[in-house]
Design a protein around this motif. Sequence first.
Motif, PDB file in Angstrom:
ATOM      1  N   VAL A  61       1.647 -14.653  -3.319  1.00 59.74           N
ATOM      2  CA  VAL A  61       1.325 -13.223  -3.298  1.00 59.74           C
ATOM      3  C   VAL A  61       1.237 -12.795  -1.838  1.00 59.74           C
ATOM      4  CG1 VAL A  61      -0.285 -11.425  -3.985  1.00 59.74           C
ATOM      5  CG2 VAL A  61       0.055 -13.408  -5.474  1.00 59.74           C
ATOM      6  N   LEU A  62       2.176 -11.983  -1.414  1.00 59.13           N
ATOM      7  CA  LEU A  62       2.250 -11.531  -0.029  1.00 59.13           C
ATOM      8  C   LEU A  62       1.957 -10.030   0.030  1.00 59.13           C
ATOM      9  CD1 LEU A  62       5.536 -13.461   0.861  1.00 59.13           C
ATOM     10  CD2 LEU A  62       3.178 -14.252   1.117  1.00 59.13           C
ATOM     11  N   GLY A  63       1.884  -9.490   1.236  1.00 60.25           N
ATOM     12  CA  GLY A  63       1.551  -8.078   1.353  1.00 60.25           C
ATOM     13  C   GLY A  63       2.239  -7.418   2.534  1.00 60.25           C
ATOM     14  N   LEU A  64       2.388  -6.114   2.436  1.00 59.52           N
ATOM     15  CA  LEU A  64       2.865  -5.299   3.556  1.00 59.52           C
ATOM     16  C   LEU A  64       1.631  -4.708   4.241  1.00 59.52           C
ATOM     17  CD1 LEU A  64       5.879  -3.520   1.810  1.00 59.52           C
ATOM     18  CD2 LEU A  64       5.977  -5.355   3.513  1.00 59.52           C
ATOM     19  N   PRO A  65       1.448  -4.934   5.547  1.00 57.96           N
ATOM     20  CA  PRO A  65       0.166  -4.611   6.198  1.00 57.96           C
ATOM     21  C   PRO A  65       0.062  -3.225   6.808  1.00 57.96           C
ATOM     22  CG  PRO A  65       1.534  -5.867   7.700  1.00 57.96           C
ATOM     23  CD  PRO A  65       2.348  -5.674   6.443  1.00 57.96           C
ATOM     24  N   VAL A  66       1.120  -2.407   6.708  1.00 58.99           N
ATOM     25  CA  VAL A  66       1.126  -1.130   7.417  1.00 58.99           C
ATOM     26  C   VAL A  66       1.558  -0.015   6.473  1.00 58.99           C
ATOM     27  CG1 VAL A  66       2.136   0.190   9.323  1.00 58.99           C
ATOM     28  CG2 VAL A  66       1.648  -2.249   9.615  1.00 58.99           C
ATOM     29  N   ASP A  74     -10.098   0.338   2.186  1.00 52.81           N
ATOM     30  CA  ASP A  74     -11.414  -0.212   1.818  1.00 52.81           C
ATOM     31  C   ASP A  74     -11.798   0.112   0.381  1.00 52.81           C
ATOM     32  OD1 ASP A  74     -11.589  -1.157   4.377  1.00 52.81           O
ATOM     33  OD2 ASP A  74     -12.940   0.407   5.096  1.00 52.81           O
ATOM     34  N   ALA A  75     -11.427   1.315  -0.091  1.00 49.74           N
ATOM     35  CA  ALA A  75     -11.867   1.759  -1.413  1.00 49.74           C
ATOM     36  C   ALA A  75     -11.044   1.164  -2.545  1.00 49.74           C
ATOM     37  CB  ALA A  75     -11.826   3.289  -1.491  1.00 49.74           C
ATOM     38  N   PHE A  76      -9.755   0.906  -2.314  1.00 42.81           N
ATOM     39  CA  PHE A  76      -8.869   0.600  -3.442  1.00 42.81           C
ATOM     40  C   PHE A  76      -8.076  -0.698  -3.340  1.00 42.81           C
ATOM     41  CE2 PHE A  76      -9.105   5.298  -3.124  1.00 42.81           C
ATOM     42  CZ  PHE A  76      -9.655   5.580  -4.369  1.00 42.81           C
ATOM     43  N   TYR A  77      -8.111  -1.401  -2.198  1.00 38.97           N
ATOM     44  CA  TYR A  77      -7.217  -2.541  -2.022  1.00 38.97           C
ATOM     45  C   TYR A  77      -7.956  -3.800  -1.593  1.00 38.97           C
ATOM     46  CZ  TYR A  77      -3.376   0.718  -2.535  1.00 38.97           C
ATOM     47  OH  TYR A  77      -2.517   1.655  -3.042  1.00 38.97           O
ATOM     48  N   LEU A  78      -7.527  -4.934  -2.151  1.00 39.47           N
ATOM     49  CA  LEU A  78      -8.073  -6.226  -1.738  1.00 39.47           C
ATOM     50  C   LEU A  78      -7.505  -6.656  -0.392  1.00 39.47           C
ATOM     51  CD1 LEU A  78      -8.066  -8.324  -5.052  1.00 39.47           C
ATOM     52  CD2 LEU A  78     -10.041  -7.872  -3.580  1.00 39.47           C
ATOM     53  N   THR A  79      -6.202  -6.423  -0.190  1.00 43.24           N
ATOM     54  CA  THR A  79      -5.548  -6.777   1.068  1.00 43.24           C
ATOM     55  C   THR A  79      -5.600  -5.580   2.000  1.00 43.24           C
ATOM     56  OG1 THR A  79      -4.038  -8.253  -0.119  1.00 43.24           O
ATOM     57  CG2 THR A  79      -3.430  -7.622   2.124  1.00 43.24           C
ATOM     58  N   PRO A  80      -6.276  -5.707   3.145  1.00 44.55           N
ATOM     59  CA  PRO A  80      -6.410  -4.540   4.038  1.00 44.55           C
ATOM     60  C   PRO A  80      -5.081  -4.161   4.679  1.00 44.55           C
ATOM     61  CG  PRO A  80      -7.296  -6.508   5.087  1.00 44.55           C
ATOM     62  CD  PRO A  80      -6.968  -6.889   3.669  1.00 44.55           C
ATOM     63  N   PRO A  98       0.835  -1.206   0.000  1.00 41.70           N
ATOM     64  CA  PRO A  98       0.000   0.000   0.000  1.00 41.70           C
ATOM     65  C   PRO A  98       0.867   1.252   0.000  1.00 41.70           C
ATOM     66  CG  PRO A  98       0.084  -0.936   2.199  1.00 41.70           C
ATOM     67  CD  PRO A  98       0.808  -1.899   1.298  1.00 41.70           C
ATOM     68  N   PRO A  99       0.272   2.431  -0.125  1.00 36.07           N
ATOM     69  CA  PRO A  99       1.069   3.669  -0.148  1.00 36.07           C
ATOM     70  C   PRO A  99       1.875   3.863   1.126  1.00 36.07           C
ATOM     71  CG  PRO A  99      -1.192   4.084  -0.860  1.00 36.07           C
ATOM     72  CD  PRO A  99      -1.162   2.699  -0.325  1.00 36.07           C
ATOM     73  N   GLY A 100       3.168   4.135   0.955  1.00 34.44           N
ATOM     74  CA  GLY A 100       4.008   4.448   2.106  1.00 34.44           C
ATOM     75  C   GLY A 100       4.242   3.287   3.047  1.00 34.44           C
ATOM     76  N   ALA A 101       4.279   2.060   2.523  1.00 34.38           N
ATOM     77  CA  ALA A 101       4.444   0.886   3.384  1.00 34.38           C
ATOM     78  C   ALA A 101       5.896   0.456   3.546  1.00 34.38           C
ATOM     79  CB  ALA A 101       3.620  -0.281   2.838  1.00 34.38           C
ATOM     80  N   GLY A 102       6.830   1.194   2.976  1.00 34.41           N
ATOM     81  CA  GLY A 102       8.228   0.806   3.074  1.00 34.41           C
ATOM     82  C   GLY A 102       8.659  -0.117   1.955  1.00 34.41           C
ATOM     83  N   LYS A 103       8.058   0.088   0.782  1.00 41.68           N
ATOM     84  CA  LYS A 103       8.367  -0.758  -0.370  1.00 41.68           C
ATOM     85  C   LYS A 103       9.836  -0.660  -0.762  1.00 41.68           C
ATOM     86  CE  LYS A 103       6.621   0.838  -4.046  1.00 41.68           C
ATOM     87  NZ  LYS A 103       7.899   1.435  -4.507  1.00 41.68           N
TER      88      LYS A 103
END
Length: 439
Positions: free
Chosen positions: A203-208, A222-228, A34-39
Motif C-alpha cells: 500500500v503506497l501513497g502520493l504525498p502531495v 489530519d481530519a480524513f487521511y491516515l497517510t499525511p 489525496p485530493p488533487g494528487a495527480g491520480k
Amino acid sequence: MNEPSTAELARHAVDHILATVTATPHRGVVVDSPPGAGKTRLVVEAARNLARPRHPCMIVAQTNAQVDDLATRLARHAPQMAVARLTSQSYRAPARLRALPNLLITTDATRAASADVTVATASKWANVQGWHREWAIVDEAYQMRSDALLKIAHLSDQALFVGDPGQLDPFSTIPTQRWIGLAHDPMASAVSVLLKKNPHLPVLGLPVSWRLPTSAAHLISDAFYLTPFCAGTDAAARQLTFATAGMRSPLDQTVDLAARTGWALYELPARHTGRIDPETAHATIDIALRLLTRKATAYCEIHAPGRRLEPSDIAIGTAHRDQAGYLQQLLRAHPRLNGIDVDTANRLQGREYAVTIVLHPLSGRRDTSGFHLEAGRLCVLTSRHRHACIVVARAGIDRLLDDHPTNEPVHLGVDSKFPDGWEANQHVLDHLTGHRIRA
C-alpha cells in the motif's frame, strides 16, 4: 542537506510506485491518493509503462465520464500507443474523443483486443468474455464495490488499484443491512475487501496535493487521511483578490475572510429546519453573487498573471439532491450566475474549482445520522477548491455533535473505519470556528 521540494517528493513517489508495480510478486498494488494528487496522471504513466508489445493492459474506471477522461489523456500523451475505448451499445462518444486519431471507440471487445491499452467501465468489463491481460489498472478503486471487482478479477494476473480513501464509499438505493459483516458483502469497497483478504499487498501513497492550498492541505490530511500529505504550492503562490471593496456587510466580510485565509464559516442563527432551508440557500446564492460582483481574481502557479473568476470556477455542494435542486431553481433568477455547478457530494467527487461554497450537512438538524456524519461526504465537500472554501450553516452544530456522539451499531466482522465521522466533523468544525462570520 537541502530538503526535497514538493515536486521532487511527488516525482520520487511516482517513480517508487512504478518500480514497485513492475517488480512486485503480489497480485496487486494499492495506491492511496489525496485530493488533487495527480491520480489520473499516475494511471496514464502506469499504463504507458505496463503496455509493452504483445503485453497490452486494461484500465477499469467506474463511470463513463472517468473512462472518457482517461482515454483522452492516454491518446494525447502517448500518441504512439493504440488506445481503445470499449463502450456499450447506447453510448454516444463526445466529439473530443472522435477527433483523436489513435483512439478506437468500439462496442466489440475483439476489435479492442488489438490495442495497447483498452479502457472501459467496470460494468462493461464484467460482460467481456475470452479476455486475459497481464496487468489491469483500476481507477477510483475506493468507489468500486467488491462484487464489481469479483466479476472482473479473472481478466488479469495482477492489478494496480488507485483511488482516494477519503471519498465516499460505494452506495446503494436499496437496504444493505442483510450483508453487513459478511465475507461477501457486495457494498464493501473493492479495496477494503482486497486488503482484508490479502493483508500483505503493498500500500503506497502520493504525498502531495496539487489542488488544495496550504490553508487546506493540513486540515484535510489530519481530519480524513491516515497517510499525511502536504500542499504542492506555498502560500504565496495562491491569492484571491477583489477589484472592488465590499460594503462591510457579513456577506462581504465572509468573502474577504475566505480570500485572505482560504476558509470562512457564514453562520446563521440557530434553528431547526427541514432539509430545504430557504434562508441558508439564499445566503449561499448571495455569497456566490458577491464573489462575481466584486470581480474576484485568482492568482496561482497556472495563472500567474491572474484570472478573473467566472461562474464555472465556483461550485455549490450539498448533501441531498433536493437541496441541490432548490438551489438550481434559485440560480435561474440570476442570469449572471449561469454556469455555477450545484450538486451533491457524490457527484462532485473528482471535480475541481477555484472556490467552493458548502451547505453543511448538519445545518439545522435536530439529530445526527450515519449519512450526515459520514466522513467521506464532508471530505469531498471541503476538498474541491484551489483557493477558498466557504461553509454556510446554522449555529448549533457544535452542540448537536456533543449531544449526539457516534452511536452507529457495531457489527461482527466489520473493521473499525478511519476516520470516524463524528471525530472528523469535530475536527473540521473546530477549525471553522476560528473563521466564523455571524449573519
